[in-house]
Design a protein around this motif. Structure first.
Motif, PDB file in Angstrom:
ATOM      1  N   GLU A 220       5.962   6.620   0.655  1.00 43.45           N
ATOM      2  CA  GLU A 220       6.447   7.939   1.089  1.00 43.45           C
ATOM      3  C   GLU A 220       5.753   9.037   0.293  1.00 43.45           C
ATOM      4  O   GLU A 220       5.283   8.802  -0.824  1.00 43.45           O
ATOM      5  N   GLN A 221       5.720  10.215   0.860  1.00 41.35           N
ATOM      6  CA  GLN A 221       5.266  11.394   0.122  1.00 41.35           C
ATOM      7  C   GLN A 221       6.346  11.786  -0.885  1.00 41.35           C
ATOM      8  O   GLN A 221       7.516  11.495  -0.685  1.00 41.35           O
ATOM      9  N   MET A 222       5.922  12.467  -1.956  1.00 36.72           N
ATOM     10  CA  MET A 222       6.882  12.988  -2.929  1.00 36.72           C
ATOM     11  C   MET A 222       7.678  14.133  -2.296  1.00 36.72           C
ATOM     12  O   MET A 222       7.084  15.022  -1.681  1.00 36.72           O
ATOM     13  N   HIS A 223       8.999  14.084  -2.435  1.00 35.69           N
ATOM     14  CA  HIS A 223       9.848  15.160  -1.922  1.00 35.69           C
ATOM     15  C   HIS A 223      10.205  16.122  -3.063  1.00 35.69           C
ATOM     16  O   HIS A 223       9.985  15.823  -4.233  1.00 35.69           O
TER      17      HIS A 223
ATOM     18  N   ALA B  87       9.205   1.717  -0.268  1.00 39.44           N
ATOM     19  CA  ALA B  87       8.334   2.843   0.116  1.00 39.44           C
ATOM     20  C   ALA B  87       8.527   4.048  -0.809  1.00 39.44           C
ATOM     21  O   ALA B  87       7.623   4.862  -0.978  1.00 39.44           O
ATOM     22  N   GLY B  88       9.701   4.146  -1.421  1.00 43.79           N
ATOM     23  CA  GLY B  88      10.014   5.320  -2.232  1.00 43.79           C
ATOM     24  C   GLY B  88       9.761   5.128  -3.719  1.00 43.79           C
ATOM     25  O   GLY B  88       9.956   6.056  -4.503  1.00 43.79           O
ATOM     26  N   VAL B  89       9.342   3.934  -4.111  1.00 43.47           N
ATOM     27  CA  VAL B  89       8.979   3.705  -5.521  1.00 43.47           C
ATOM     28  C   VAL B  89       7.472   3.932  -5.639  1.00 43.47           C
ATOM     29  O   VAL B  89       6.669   3.092  -5.241  1.00 43.47           O
ATOM     30  N   LEU B  90       7.094   5.096  -6.161  1.00 45.07           N
ATOM     31  CA  LEU B  90       5.681   5.483  -6.195  1.00 45.07           C
ATOM     32  C   LEU B  90       4.995   4.995  -7.471  1.00 45.07           C
ATOM     33  O   LEU B  90       3.781   4.821  -7.495  1.00 45.07           O
ATOM     34  N   ALA B  91       5.755   4.818  -8.530  1.00 42.48           N
ATOM     35  CA  ALA B  91       5.190   4.256  -9.760  1.00 42.48           C
ATOM     36  C   ALA B  91       6.285   3.543 -10.539  1.00 42.48           C
ATOM     37  O   ALA B  91       7.459   3.964 -10.536  1.00 42.48           O
ATOM     38  N   MET B  92       5.885   2.443 -11.162  1.00 44.64           N
ATOM     39  CA  MET B  92       6.771   1.734 -12.094  1.00 44.64           C
ATOM     40  C   MET B  92       5.825   1.023 -13.067  1.00 44.64           C
ATOM     41  O   MET B  92       5.536  -0.155 -12.941  1.00 44.64           O
ATOM     42  N   TYR B  93       5.321   1.815 -13.987  1.00 48.11           N
ATOM     43  CA  TYR B  93       4.221   1.371 -14.854  1.00 48.11           C
ATOM     44  C   TYR B  93       4.764   1.158 -16.260  1.00 48.11           C
ATOM     45  O   TYR B  93       5.134   2.114 -16.951  1.00 48.11           O
TER      46      TYR B  93
ATOM     47  N   TYR C  83       9.948   8.183  -8.286  1.00 45.93           N
ATOM     48  CA  TYR C  83      10.649   7.939  -7.019  1.00 45.93           C
ATOM     49  C   TYR C  83      10.419   9.144  -6.118  1.00 45.93           C
ATOM     50  O   TYR C  83      10.490  10.287  -6.575  1.00 45.93           O
ATOM     51  N   SER C  84      10.200   8.882  -4.830  1.00 45.99           N
ATOM     52  CA  SER C  84       9.841   9.964  -3.902  1.00 45.99           C
ATOM     53  C   SER C  84      10.998  10.930  -3.660  1.00 45.99           C
ATOM     54  O   SER C  84      10.775  12.073  -3.261  1.00 45.99           O
ATOM     55  N   SER C  85      12.232  10.485  -3.882  1.00 45.96           N
ATOM     56  CA  SER C  85      13.413  11.336  -3.627  1.00 45.96           C
ATOM     57  C   SER C  85      14.625  10.726  -4.325  1.00 45.96           C
ATOM     58  O   SER C  85      14.576   9.574  -4.789  1.00 45.96           O
ATOM     59  N   GLN C  86      15.706  11.483  -4.360  1.00 48.59           N
ATOM     60  CA  GLN C  86      16.958  10.953  -4.917  1.00 48.59           C
ATOM     61  C   GLN C  86      17.435   9.761  -4.070  1.00 48.59           C
ATOM     62  O   GLN C  86      17.948   8.783  -4.616  1.00 48.59           O
ATOM     63  N   ALA C  87      17.237   9.869  -2.753  1.00 50.30           N
ATOM     64  CA  ALA C  87      17.659   8.777  -1.871  1.00 50.30           C
ATOM     65  C   ALA C  87      16.865   7.504  -2.188  1.00 50.30           C
ATOM     66  O   ALA C  87      17.421   6.396  -2.205  1.00 50.30           O
ATOM     67  N   ALA C  88      15.578   7.661  -2.449  1.00 49.30           N
ATOM     68  CA  ALA C  88      14.739   6.502  -2.780  1.00 49.30           C
ATOM     69  C   ALA C  88      15.224   5.854  -4.080  1.00 49.30           C
ATOM     70  O   ALA C  88      15.244   4.623  -4.218  1.00 49.30           O
ATOM     71  N   TYR C  89      15.632   6.690  -5.032  1.00 49.28           N
ATOM     72  CA  TYR C  89      16.143   6.160  -6.300  1.00 49.28           C
ATOM     73  C   TYR C  89      17.463   5.413  -6.075  1.00 49.28           C
ATOM     74  O   TYR C  89      17.667   4.314  -6.621  1.00 49.28           O
TER      75      TYR C  89
ATOM     76  N   GLU D  60      -1.748  13.796  -9.140  1.00 49.36           N
ATOM     77  CA  GLU D  60      -0.915  12.780  -8.485  1.00 49.36           C
ATOM     78  C   GLU D  60      -1.250  11.384  -9.006  1.00 49.36           C
ATOM     79  O   GLU D  60      -2.407  11.054  -9.219  1.00 49.36           O
ATOM     80  N   ILE D  61      -0.185  10.604  -9.193  1.00 43.14           N
ATOM     81  CA  ILE D  61      -0.332   9.224  -9.679  1.00 43.14           C
ATOM     82  C   ILE D  61      -0.102   8.259  -8.516  1.00 43.14           C
ATOM     83  O   ILE D  61       0.834   8.444  -7.736  1.00 43.14           O
ATOM     84  N   ALA D  62      -0.947   7.244  -8.424  1.00 41.33           N
ATOM     85  CA  ALA D  62      -0.676   6.123  -7.511  1.00 41.33           C
ATOM     86  C   ALA D  62      -0.659   4.870  -8.360  1.00 41.33           C
ATOM     87  O   ALA D  62      -1.462   4.721  -9.284  1.00 41.33           O
ATOM     88  N   ASN D  63       0.285   3.991  -8.099  1.00 39.50           N
ATOM     89  CA  ASN D  63       0.431   2.775  -8.900  1.00 39.50           C
ATOM     90  C   ASN D  63       0.422   1.590  -7.935  1.00 39.50           C
ATOM     91  O   ASN D  63       1.305   1.466  -7.097  1.00 39.50           O
TER      92      ASN D  63
END
Lengths: 141, 141
Positions: free
Chosen positions: A29-32, A68-74, A91-97, A133-136
């Motif tokens: 997902e895109q960052m919200h 989809a909403g976990v953009l990094a976990m490094y 996380y892309s949003s509070q909902a994703a978290y 922007e970070i991608a993991n």
């Protein structure tokens, strides 16, 4: 026309090769506006260090590959003291978290590491540069 | 054949669109065995906070865009106290790091921020999962 096809074929093969080097992952997902950038700072008891690291690797891989909403976990440990761990989580949003902490893999990680953790600090961050922007990704073996 | 050309054209356009969303950057080096993953922890004096943030953004953008060996330079401030800054820095090798600290843009940043910095701690990290990889890009406006 033949040159155009050759060029397009080269691009196509490059994309396929690039894709095959990564383990299969959901489209991110895109960052919200209500996205979360966090540094989780964890100290683990020395006797559980290696076991904790394996569980942290597992939850990170599953989360990155399946959510989809976990953009990094490094996850990193201080080189001078591997019991001091920092995880950069995006996380892309509070909902994703919310979806993440309700997931089976997160609950398993939490349950199995609870007795290993001496301290845990969740430090929410504000990125300094909105253009950065970070991608993991998880690479295939 | 026509379908193949259409497919390849779609891929080609996607690659172009994807590329154009990023500011122009050098091709990045692969991580070497002597690569560096670091969390730089900086506290700035409150009166210089905004000025420091601008200089940190500037050096991060120039480094990411122009240095093949700077794989990440992701700066964050604690949301509850923007004077507490953490920068995730990833260099592909010791040589890449040496080139970075010899660069004009790093020397300018260092010189112009010296009086703004209350404390600086360079905490070298060991990533927990060798399969987990970070990419840090600068998006165009």
């Amino acid at each position: 026309m033949v040159r155009a096809i050759r060029l397009l074929t080269t691009v196509f093969i490059s994309v396929i090769l690039c894709h095959s080097a990564m383990a299969h992952s959901v489209t991110k997902e895109q960052m919200h506006d209500d996205g979360i950038v966090r540094l989780s700072k964890i100290e683990v008891y020395p006797q559980y260090r290696d076991e904790y690291i394996e569980l942290a690797k597992e939850v990170g891989e599953i989360s990155l590959l399946s959510e989809a909403g976990v953009l990094a976990m490094y996850a990193m440990a201080e080189t001078d003291n591997l019991c001091l761990i920092t995880i950069l989580e995006i996380y892309s949003s509070q909902a994703a978290y919310s979806r993440h902490i309700e997931s089976g893999h997160f609950k398993k990680y939490k349950r199995e590491t609870l007795h290993m953790v001496k301290s845990l600090e969740l430090c929410d961050q504000t990125p300094l540069n909105p253009r950065s922007e970070i991608a993991n990704v998880i690479n295939a073996d």
